[in-house]
Write a protein that holds these residues in place. Structure first.
Motif, mmCIF file in Angstrom:
data_model
loop_
_atom_site.group_PDB
_atom_site.id
_atom_site.type_symbol
_atom_site.label_atom_id
_atom_site.label_comp_id
_atom_site.label_asym_id
_atom_site.label_seq_id
_atom_site.Cartn_x
_atom_site.Cartn_y
_atom_site.Cartn_z
ATOM 1 N N SER A 1 12.223 13.828 -7.634
ATOM 2 C CA SER A 1 10.856 13.348 -7.779
ATOM 3 C C SER A 1 10.672 12.211 -6.777
ATOM 4 C CB SER A 1 10.371 13.000 -9.017
ATOM 5 O OG SER A 1 11.160 13.691 -10.120
ATOM 6 N N ALA A 2 11.642 11.213 -6.643
ATOM 7 C CA ALA A 2 11.498 10.184 -5.591
ATOM 8 C C ALA A 2 11.210 10.656 -4.334
ATOM 9 C CB ALA A 2 12.760 9.161 -5.875
ATOM 10 N N CYS A 3 12.161 11.671 -3.957
ATOM 11 C CA CYS A 3 12.061 12.117 -2.530
ATOM 12 C C CYS A 3 10.650 12.743 -2.423
ATOM 13 C CB CYS A 3 12.886 13.339 -2.491
ATOM 14 S SG CYS A 3 14.590 12.754 -2.289
ATOM 15 N N ARG A 4 10.119 13.357 -3.529
ATOM 16 C CA ARG A 4 8.958 14.007 -3.318
ATOM 17 C C ARG A 4 7.435 13.061 -3.275
ATOM 18 N NH1 ARG A 4 4.668 15.765 -3.019
ATOM 19 N NH2 ARG A 4 3.770 17.614 -3.793
ATOM 20 N N THR B 1 9.011 16.958 2.830
ATOM 21 C CA THR B 1 10.077 15.792 2.120
ATOM 22 C C THR B 1 11.413 16.522 1.685
ATOM 23 O OG1 THR B 1 8.988 16.471 -0.020
ATOM 24 C CG2 THR B 1 8.170 14.371 0.928
ATOM 25 N N PRO B 2 12.370 15.683 1.831
ATOM 26 C CA PRO B 2 13.802 16.379 1.420
ATOM 27 C C PRO B 2 14.003 16.850 0.087
ATOM 28 C CG PRO B 2 13.920 14.035 1.480
ATOM 29 C CD PRO B 2 12.644 14.364 1.937
ATOM 30 N N LEU B 3 14.855 18.341 0.113
ATOM 31 C CA LEU B 3 14.627 18.850 -1.170
ATOM 32 C C LEU B 3 16.297 19.133 -1.458
ATOM 33 C CD1 LEU B 3 12.386 20.300 -2.960
ATOM 34 C CD2 LEU B 3 12.819 22.328 -1.550
ATOM 35 N N LEU B 4 16.693 18.666 -2.823
ATOM 36 C CA LEU B 4 18.050 18.774 -3.123
ATOM 37 C C LEU B 4 18.349 20.334 -3.402
ATOM 38 C CD1 LEU B 4 17.568 15.629 -3.289
ATOM 39 C CD2 LEU B 4 19.390 15.710 -4.736
ATOM 40 N N ILE B 5 19.296 20.941 -2.952
ATOM 41 C CA ILE B 5 19.713 21.987 -3.545
ATOM 42 C C ILE B 5 21.347 22.317 -3.677
ATOM 43 C CG2 ILE B 5 17.833 23.404 -2.683
ATOM 44 C CD1 ILE B 5 19.513 24.407 -0.313
ATOM 45 N N GLY C 1 0.977 -1.287 0.038
ATOM 46 C CA GLY C 1 -0.086 -0.104 -0.177
ATOM 47 C C GLY C 1 0.739 1.221 0.115
ATOM 48 N N LYS C 2 2.261 1.168 -0.144
ATOM 49 C CA LYS C 2 2.880 2.271 -0.431
ATOM 50 C C LYS C 2 3.732 2.462 -1.825
ATOM 51 C CE LYS C 2 3.115 3.299 4.140
ATOM 52 N NZ LYS C 2 3.848 2.351 5.170
ATOM 53 N N VAL C 3 4.191 3.718 -2.113
ATOM 54 C CA VAL C 3 4.911 4.055 -3.255
ATOM 55 C C VAL C 3 6.204 3.759 -2.841
ATOM 56 C CG1 VAL C 3 5.523 5.536 -4.957
ATOM 57 C CG2 VAL C 3 3.053 5.486 -4.070
ATOM 58 N N THR C 4 6.716 2.875 -3.397
ATOM 59 C CA THR C 4 8.420 2.546 -3.333
ATOM 60 C C THR C 4 9.128 2.930 -4.415
ATOM 61 O OG1 THR C 4 8.059 0.605 -1.990
ATOM 62 C CG2 THR C 4 10.207 0.774 -3.032
ATOM 63 N N ALA C 5 10.195 3.822 -4.206
ATOM 64 C CA ALA C 5 10.942 4.369 -5.552
ATOM 65 C C ALA C 5 12.284 3.677 -5.493
ATOM 66 C CB ALA C 5 11.094 5.955 -5.459
ATOM 67 N N ILE C 6 12.585 3.015 -6.672
ATOM 68 C CA ILE C 6 14.090 2.577 -6.758
ATOM 69 C C ILE C 6 14.798 3.402 -7.331
ATOM 70 C CG2 ILE C 6 15.581 0.713 -7.522
ATOM 71 C CD1 ILE C 6 12.807 -1.190 -7.645
#
Lengths: 294, 370
Positions: free
Chosen positions: A227-230, A276-280, A54-59
């Protein structure tokens, strides 16, 4: 060496997968490779991984780290060299292809939209695993197809030809086809590659809705870490055929992990809207990637 | 002044575009303008199928009525009604009816064989006659005749084995690097194989003068003088091909969406492909055993079927049945009428009808993808 990223040794990986409540789909010491005998290349090496229900898993991971191969293995497209993929506790290789197709829907990266095929006709293909050799198209099949098109927000275009649609619309049509398979699991290989930002968001929000509203388990290979983080609830970071970090993006994504995965420096701040973490400030690192291996 | 001129001009352009509409919608080929295409560029199968069947029936009738001999259409029509002379009845029932029947079966087999091969090769130019599958079948028959295998039933099996070998050779070239991007390469490989086999067949002709007459019968595509008993020998394999095709239709349609997509839907792409090649060999082998090598039917008919009803193999196959009959019998009837009392070889006529299609496909700005 990073301190805050979760770094697993193979033994610890075992523990991690047992912690989550027996996920529907998991791998057990899975090794996948290409080629024959001497020229055999191991792409995935002894991977033990559970995909939370029931989750979105990003590889995520750099090019050639084995993301797509892992996804193909999860969908029973590739015979493991050793180890196994377990679906509901059973080795997927011992299940019939049809039974697998009733539980796992796959949207590969490489799809072909033939000319003259409409959205509706494409989505109908999703019913094939449920149809007997002689069974006719039923009322139930039709309602599932309609529901899938509604869920993917493509119903208004159902009589349009795929070849006449934009990339985002076409991708939504393909997702609708996978939805028509009515599977609890959905595997997507780079669902947003070749889409512009607007269409990317469109597809990611659809994916999130499917997991959180329709309770589907989604596993997607994503090229773009941001996008994976988001959009992911669970992140699996792969490097050279191994999982080097796994968990909620806010916990596992660290500058050290990003450096290890992609060889770039960055800073992370929490997204003011979602947390969610944001890369800068992403820039090249002078340190060699191989130097930071665990 | 300028405004005055503007109005009629726009009016004229509206007129011309509206007058252009009916002609483009009447011929819904791939080149129909996007503006006139409402939702899809193709027609529904249930609308096209009755018309196609009606035209096929008309060509069947024409095949019964016209011939190279003395019996004209009026006499033949009387004979069909149960009247007319003894001779006319003999010609119609004993000569033209079996010939028509064989033509119907051969047309269907070649058209479906072509459509199936095109899906497996993912190439709209994959045509059994062009690619050496028919040549393989006729070469195998020639060798069998040279070796003195006389049994009529054997011809079918021998031809099908030859077709299978030709098929496997050509399909292996599809896997060569670059052949998938460039569909014309497949045709070149096939043409090479085809000419090689034709050359070998003529060599066989030279070796044995006794067998030569019989072999010539197989080397030239024709429906003339083929007996119904040959058709009976084809029936078992035809039945098998039909059953396999019905089973294959769904996975083949999925295969067009991509290898991994088909696997994801629970199919086995490799096995589906192998069985399809077997079916192509059964169909083309049997057709060659019946009528000799006949090229271009398997190219032109599926091309037109796709242009009318879209690329889905299930629709294409249905439409191939009446359209295959129409093309083959039309070619056959013309072949009887051009140089009476003798006949042109059937293959010459199908080439005349089919070659323009090949040129059209190759010259198209973008090859239609399968």
């Amino acid at each position: 060496m990073s301190v805050d990223a979760k770094q697993y040794s193979p033994a610890q990986q075992d523990c991690a997968s047992h912690l989550s409540l027996a996920p529907t789909l998991k791998t057990d010491a899975l090794t996948l490779g290409y080629g024959v005998r001497k020229q055999r290349v191991k792409v995935i090496d002894g991977l033990t991984l559970g995909l939370p229900d029931g989750k979105v898993t990003a590889i995520v991971g750099p090019n050639g780290c084995g993301k797509s191969t892992l996804l193909a293995g999860l969908a029973r497209l590739q015979l493991p060299e050793s180890g196994s993929v377990l679906l509901e506790g059973k080795d997927i290789q011992h299940l019939k292809r049809r039974d697998v197709a009733q539980r796992i829907a796959l949207l590969p990266q490489e799809t072909h939209s033939p000319e003259g095929v409409t959205v509706h006709e494409l989505v109908r293909f999703g019913r094939q695993p449920h149809q007997g050799a002689l069974s006719q198209w039923s009322q139930q099949d039709q309602s599932v197809v309609t529901a899938a098109m509604v869920a993917a927000d493509i119903e208004s275009l159902s009589e349009r030809e795929l070849s006449s649609m934009s990339g985002g619309q076409r991708q939504r049509a393909w997702i609708a086809m996978a939805l028509a398979q009515q599977t609890p699991l959905l595997l997507l290989d780079e669902p947003t590659s070749a889409l512009d930002l607007g269409h990317q968001i469109e597809v990611f929000e659809l994916i999130q809705r499917l997991a959180h509203v329709e309770d589907k388990t989604i596993v997607m290979v994503v090229h773009d870490l941001a996008s994976a983080c988001r959009y992911a609830d669970h992140l699996v970071a792969m490097h050279a055929g191994r999982v080097i970090a796994e968990g909620p993006p806010a916990e596992v994504v660290t500058p050290a992990l990003v450096r290890q995965l992609y060889g770039v420096e960055c800073r992370l701040i929490p997204d003011p809207d979602t947390g969610t973490p944001l890369l800068i400030g992403v820039r090249r690192t002078h340190e060699r990637l191989s130097g930071s291996a665990t | 002044m300028q405004a005055d001129e503007m109005i009629p001009r726009s009016h004229v352009s509206a007129m011309s575009s509206s007058s252009a509409m009916p002609s483009s919608s009447a011929v819904p080929m791939a080149d129909s303008a996007p503006a006139t295409r409402k939702v899809t560029g193709r027609l529904a199968l249930w609308k096209v199928m009755p018309l196609a069947c009606a035209i096929a029936l008309l060509t069947c009738l024409a095949s019964l009525l016209w011939g190279a001999g003395q019996v004209g259409p009026m006499q033949a029509l009387k004979a069909l009604m149960g009247q007319g002379s003894e001779e006319a009845r003999f010609v119609v029932y004993e000569l033209r009816a079996p010939r028509t029947l064989i033509g119907i079966v051969v047309g269907m087999m070649l058209a479906c064989g072509g459509a199936l091969m095109q899906v497996v090769a993912r190439n709209p130019l994959a045509e059994p006659g062009l690619l050496g599958v028919s040549a393989g079948a006729s070469f195998a028959v020639a060798v069998a005749l040279l070796l003195g295998i006389e049994a009529a039933g054997m011809h079918v099996i021998v031809a099908q084995s030859g077709a299978l070998l030709g098929c496997l050779f050509v399909m292996s070239t599809v896997r060569v690097r670059g052949a998938r991007q460039d569909p014309v390469r497949l045709v070149l490989a096939g043409a090479a194989l085809s000419s090689l086999l034709v050359a070998l067949t003529s060599l066989v002709l030279l070796i044995d003068q006794r067998a030569a007459d019989e072999i010539r019968f197989w080397v030239v595509g024709s429906l003339a003088g083929r007996s119904l008993s040959a058709l009976y020998h084809c029936l078992p394999s035809l039945l098998l091909a039909v059953v396999l095709t019905l089973w294959l239709a769904r996975p083949l349609a999925a295969l067009v969406l991509g290898e991994q997509v088909a696997s994801g839907l629970g199919h086995r792409p490799e096995r589906v492909r192998q069985i399809t090649i077997l079916v192509v060999a059964l169909l083309v082998g049997a057709a060659t055993a019946l009528a000799g090598p006949v090229a271009f039917v398997g190219l032109a008919v599926p091309y037109v079927a796709r242009a009318l009803c879209g690329a889905d193999i299930r629709r294409t196959l249905w439409l191939c049945l009446p359209l295959g009959v129409t093309m083959l019998l039309t070619a056959d009837v013309i072949s009887r009428l051009v140089v009476p009392p003798s006949e042109l070889p059937l293959g010459v006529l199908t080439t005349l009808l089919g070659a323009p299609v090949l040129i059209a496909v190759v010259r198209a700005r973008r090859l239609p993808t399968l």
